[in-house]
Design an enzyme around this catalytic site. Structure first.
Site, PDB file in Angstrom:
ATOM      1  N   HIS A  43      -3.646  -9.150   1.498  1.00 16.21           N
ATOM      2  CA  HIS A  43      -2.256  -9.158   1.057  1.00 16.21           C
ATOM      3  C   HIS A  43      -1.784  -7.729   0.836  1.00 16.21           C
ATOM      4  CE1 HIS A  43       1.272 -10.106  -1.587  1.00 16.21           C
ATOM      5  NE2 HIS A  43       1.417 -11.038  -0.662  1.00 16.21           N
ATOM      6  N   HIS A 103      10.712  -7.919  -3.589  1.00 14.68           N
ATOM      7  CA  HIS A 103       9.313  -7.916  -3.180  1.00 14.68           C
ATOM      8  C   HIS A 103       8.484  -6.862  -3.901  1.00 14.68           C
ATOM      9  CE1 HIS A 103       6.130  -8.166   0.121  1.00 14.68           C
ATOM     10  NE2 HIS A 103       6.321  -9.422  -0.261  1.00 14.68           N
ATOM     11  N   LYS A 156      -0.814  -3.878   1.834  1.00 14.09           N
ATOM     12  CA  LYS A 156      -0.119  -3.267   2.966  1.00 14.09           C
ATOM     13  C   LYS A 156      -0.455  -1.781   2.991  1.00 14.09           C
ATOM     14  CE  LYS A 156       2.623  -6.814   1.448  1.00 14.09           C
ATOM     15  NZ  LYS A 156       1.760  -7.958   1.290  1.00 14.09           N
ATOM     16  N   LYS A 190       6.213  -4.944  -6.484  1.00 12.45           N
ATOM     17  CA  LYS A 190       5.162  -5.360  -7.410  1.00 12.45           C
ATOM     18  C   LYS A 190       4.778  -4.146  -8.254  1.00 12.45           C
ATOM     19  CE  LYS A 190       4.113  -8.243  -3.588  1.00 12.45           C
ATOM     20  NZ  LYS A 190       5.236  -9.140  -3.796  1.00 12.45           N
TER      21      LYS A 190
END
Length: 533
Positions: A412, A157, A414, A159
């Site tokens: 999107h 996950h 966090k 990025k």
């Protein structure tokens, strides 16, 4: 990404969504609603120097030309990140990659000179048996690494971009977005950039720690190509970096060991280094702690009818463990309420309502990036009632006299934050990155049963990455919004995509879930959303 190249999970998600839309809108001659393109991704130049911010919003083009310069203040575009003429090679760590979308933003010389691209993902990206990706492989110097995932629930996950330029500089970019058109053109995202790094020594404590943690994270892949990348970065100076790296990598860890910790152990270590842990049993002030994510997964532990949430029962007690031993809270709402009363704090979970998703720039389509199943089983329902519902806050919390520019652009990004006991006038610390509210991301004891409250031994299943921002000594960090343009000595302004303090859900609000039907409710594009039977 071509349909054949989508992972099974992504392909299932696509089918899942295709069945749920029913259009009530008129179609224009070009096939779009009322003749308008609802997701124009043509780059538009935007700039702002009024609000210095360690992390920036990503450019969002889902507004009219007149609105763009205002709502996209203090943003960057994907072309700003990978489109430079002197970009020599790039390493792209991500979860979901649309190859043709990504490649379209590279400078023409990058393709012409066959400069290097390495993708690091959790599933196969290139396929020599498929015509389109085979053609891409011939035209570009492109390769890939598949990360090892020990669990079917684990994901790659992270990025991150690591770019090298012809002037021998390197830049590290940690962000919240997939490399897709939806993520860059339809959702709220944020990034942190290291700025240009050059060869040299690193003597600053923050820079040295960040470098050590990044190299340890890269080596955790146990892949030769990524080990070579780590060796290359070893020669660079990280002197100017003043944030902490928060990383997750699959494995078993013990917070009592001296070895490198990932998952919540990484956050705990950073909080200890920066003296961020709080006790507050003297109730000298009332703290606020906040989690804003785009996904909430299964509870990390259960006991009979009670459930324990990653944020409420793990992270909150960890962050309020100064001068005391860190213990997990027992499942159920009573343990959490008692802990809140003892340490005098309020947790908040910022998550979009159904109404916010429906009225957003992308309508129900943006819901495919927002995940929370609270109705599947009694465990899901109990988790929602005990550890989520009492703390829910809206995404669109902006007062009528101000704007963040992202009220109708679903998240999107966090963010995890704590204030200084001043109702969000200032920010004690802020995390930005890829970690959602899941035990796979942050870590937990193996299994779902609550055995005891010892958090020292835990397992992580996913790769995640983010940065922890703290104010420099003698300064403050304050939230800033689109309407703010002032400056203040000794203050770092943190550009926020939602307002603080966030607004609570009304009695009629419910959190968005892709697993629920919404009847005749129409979104901003004239669609309804209902489950197929």
């Amino acid at each position: 990404m071509p349909e054949k190249r989508k992972s099974e999970a992504f392909r299932a998600a696509s089918n899942h969504w295709a069945k749920r839309f029913k259009s009530q809108a008129k179609q224009g001659p070009d096939g779009t609603q009322d003749g308008k393109n609802s997701q124009d991704s043509t780059p538009v130049s935007t700039s702002s120097t009024k609000i210095p911010s360690p992390i920036k919003l990503l450019y969002n083009p889902s507004y009219s030309e007149d609105e763009l310069s205002a709502v996209n203040a203090d943003t960057v575009r994907i072309r700003d990140l990978i489109g430079a003429a002197d970009l020599k090679e790039t390493y792209q760590f991500n979860f979901n990659v649309d190859l043709t979308f990504f490649l379209s933003f590279l400078h023409p010389d990058f393709k012409k000179e066959k400069r290097k691209i390495l993708f690091i993902t959790g599933s196969k990206l290139l396929d020599r048996d498929y015509e389109e990706t085979y053609a891409i492989e011939k035209d570009y110097n492109i390769s890939e690494v598949q990360a090892k995932l020990p669990s079917r629930f684990g994901t790659h996950h992270t990025k991150m971009m690591i770019n090298f330029s012809k002037d021998q500089s390197a830049e590290i970019i940690i962000m919240s977005c997939n490399l897709t058109k939806l993520d860059f053109g339809g959702l709220t995202q944020m990034i942190w950039r290291s700025g240009k790094l050059f060869y040299g020594d690193t003597t600053s404590s923050k820079g040295s720690q960040f470098k050590s943690d990044l190299l340890a994270y890269l080596h955790s892949y146990s892949k030769p190509q990524i080990d070579i990348l780590a060796m290359t970065l070893q020669s660079y100076s990280f002197q100017g970096i003043d944030v902490d790296l928060i990383a997750s990598s699959p494995g078993s860890y013990n917070t009592n060991d001296e070895e490198k910790h990932f998952g919540y152990g990484s956050l705990l270590d950073a909080c200890k280094r920066n003296n961020l842990l709080v006790d507050n049993r003297d109730k000298s002030c009332h703290y606020n702690i906040l989690a804003q994510t785009s996904a909430i997964s299964y509870p990390f532990a259960t006991e009979k009818w009670s459930t324990a949430g990653v944020f409420t029962h793990l992270l909150c007690p960890m962050l309020f463990s100064k001068n005391s031993e860190f213990h997990l809270l027992a499942p159920g709402k009573q343990s959490l309420r008692q802990h809140q009363a003892e340490h005098n704090y309020t947790p908040s979970i910022v998550f979009p309502t159904v109404g916010e998703v429906a009225s957003s720039n992308m309508g129900f389509a943006s819901g495919q990036a927002i995940h929370f199943d609270y109705s599947r089983s009694f465990v899901h329902r109990n988790y929602y009632e005990q550890a989520i519902k009492p703390y829910l806050k809206k995404w669109n919390s902006t007062p009528t006299n101000s704007s963040t520019g992202r009220e109708h652009v679903m998240p999107h990004v966090k963010l995890y934050m704590c204030d200084n006991g001043d109702n969000w006038e200032s920010i004690r610390w802020c995390y930005m990155g890829s970690h959602n509210l899941s035990k796979q991301a942050w870590g937990s004891r193996k299994g779902n049963k609550f055995v005891n409250d010892d958090p020292s031994r835990y397992e992580v299943n996913s790769y995640e990455l983010g940065v922890l921002l703290t104010p420099k000594p003698g300064t403050q960090m304050k939230p800033s919004y689109l309407s703010d343009s002032g400056s203040e000595y000794g203050v770092t302004y943190l550009r926020m995509p939602f307002a603080l303090p966030p607004a609570a859900y009304s009695k009629d609000d419910i959190p968005w879930s892709g697993h629920v039907s919404y009847g005749e409710l129409m979104d901003s594009k004239g669609y309804t959303y209902n489950l197929s039977h």
